[in-house]
Design a protein around this motif. Structure first.
Motif, short mmCIF file in Angstrom:
data_model
loop_
_atom_site.label_atom_id
_atom_site.label_comp_id
_atom_site.label_asym_id
_atom_site.label_seq_id
_atom_site.Cartn_x
_atom_site.Cartn_y
_atom_site.Cartn_z
N ASP A 82 34.45 39.71 29.10
CA ASP A 82 33.60 40.49 28.21
C ASP A 82 33.55 41.98 28.52
O ASP A 82 32.80 42.73 27.87
N GLY A 83 34.32 42.44 29.51
CA GLY A 83 34.32 43.85 29.84
C GLY A 83 33.25 44.28 30.81
O GLY A 83 33.13 45.47 31.13
N SER A 84 32.47 43.33 31.32
CA SER A 84 31.42 43.69 32.28
C SER A 84 31.99 44.06 33.64
O SER A 84 31.40 44.85 34.39
N HIS A 85 33.16 43.51 33.98
CA HIS A 85 33.85 43.87 35.20
C HIS A 85 34.88 44.95 34.88
O HIS A 85 35.68 44.78 33.95
N GLN A 86 34.87 46.02 35.64
CA GLN A 86 35.71 47.17 35.33
C GLN A 86 37.10 47.02 35.98
O GLN A 86 37.22 47.02 37.21
N PRO A 87 38.16 46.88 35.17
CA PRO A 87 39.51 46.77 35.75
C PRO A 87 39.88 47.97 36.61
O PRO A 87 40.68 47.84 37.54
N GLU A 88 39.29 49.12 36.32
CA GLU A 88 39.58 50.32 37.10
C GLU A 88 39.10 50.21 38.54
O GLU A 88 39.51 51.00 39.40
N GLU A 89 38.22 49.23 38.82
CA GLU A 89 37.73 49.01 40.18
C GLU A 89 38.48 47.89 40.91
O GLU A 89 38.14 47.54 42.04
N LEU A 90 39.48 47.35 40.25
CA LEU A 90 40.27 46.27 40.85
C LEU A 90 40.85 46.68 42.19
O LEU A 90 40.91 45.88 43.14
#
Length: 259
Positions: free
Chosen positions: A99-107
């Motif tokens: 749902d976009g709540s986790h930020q892929p940029e912080e992977l």
């Protein structure tokens, strides 16, 4: 771990996420260290699975696993983990919400913890540097209360045991009894982290920014929340009444009573 950049797979369970899937996958594929994506769709009636197939046909780093129906978060992740482990193609496997709540940029923060030696890296909201965005006060209260209750009942040292943004070192994930996990919903994250703690795993929490979803509706229900409370209570009481396990052994949490 491969000699160069680690081979990373992000597992994304979906059920009725047709609006959020494309932008999320695009962000994941653009993130570092250039991970692959496995969408695990539970036969979404809104066409999420068909959209995932269309996207995968044009993207070599994307795969889709179709399941017969909606069985819950835990079984979806377990199916994805099995497929990833059986392939032998990855060093790190990541959980991420659709749902976009986790930020892929912080992977990269999670991956850095694994490459530094962690078995499990958890993206934590409730540690210094972690935060939530656009979350109403009652959601924060529920999440923090659930974490506090689990910490007390399970004698956990984790600050965000319910977080669903996490990365596993593949050999550690393969060592877990995945098919012995009992929880289908919200409690799945608690159960996996608790088992990892009891196994003596190197677990590291890294701060993340959790953003309330923009599209679709939350899958959290009263039933899922009650399952989590019931499971944690049973595990905690059993832990207190049972004798200490033999060194190196991680007994499964007690099975829920049959109806």
């Amino acid at each position: 771990m491969s000699a160069n950049a680690p081979r990373v797979l992000v597992v994304v369970p979906t059920y009725c996420e047709v609006d959020s899937l494309r932008p999320l996958v695009q962000r994941v594929l653009a993130s570092e260290p250039k991970p692959s994506v496995l969408v695990v769709d539970d036969n979404s009636p809104d066409g999420t699975g068909a959209l995932a197939d269309e996207m995968a046909a044009a993207e070599p780093r994307m795969q889709v696993l179709h399941r017969a129906g909606k069985e819950g978060l835990g079984p979806a992740y377990i199916a994805g983990f099995h497929q990833a482990l059986d392939s032998g193609d990855f060093d790190i496997i990541v959980e991420m919400d659709a749902d976009g709540s986790h930020q892929p940029e912080e992977l990269a923060l999670l991956i850095a913890a694994i490459t530094d030696g962690a078995d499990l890296a958890i993206g934590a909201r409730w540690i210094p540097g972690g935060r939530t965005v656009h979350w109403p006060w009652y959601r924060k209260l529920i999440s923090r209360s659930a974490t506090a209750y689990a910490r007390v009942m399970l004698r956990s040292h984790l600050h965000d045991i319910t977080s669903g943004y996490r990365a596993f070192r593949v050999p550690f994930l393969a060592s877990l009894d995945l098919d012995g996990l009992q929880s289908a919903g919200y409690a799945f994250q608690i159960e996996v982290a608790w088992r990892a703690e009891r196994a003596g795993a190197d677990i590291r929490e890294v701060p993340i920014t959790f953003v309330e979803r923009h599209d679709g509706t939350s899958k959290m229900t009263t039933g899922i929340a009650l399952e989590a409370i019931g499971q944690v209570t049973r595990w905690g009481l059993s832990r207190r009444s049972a004798s200490a396990p033999a060194s190196g052994r991680v007994p499964a949490p007690p099975s829920p009573p049959r109806s």
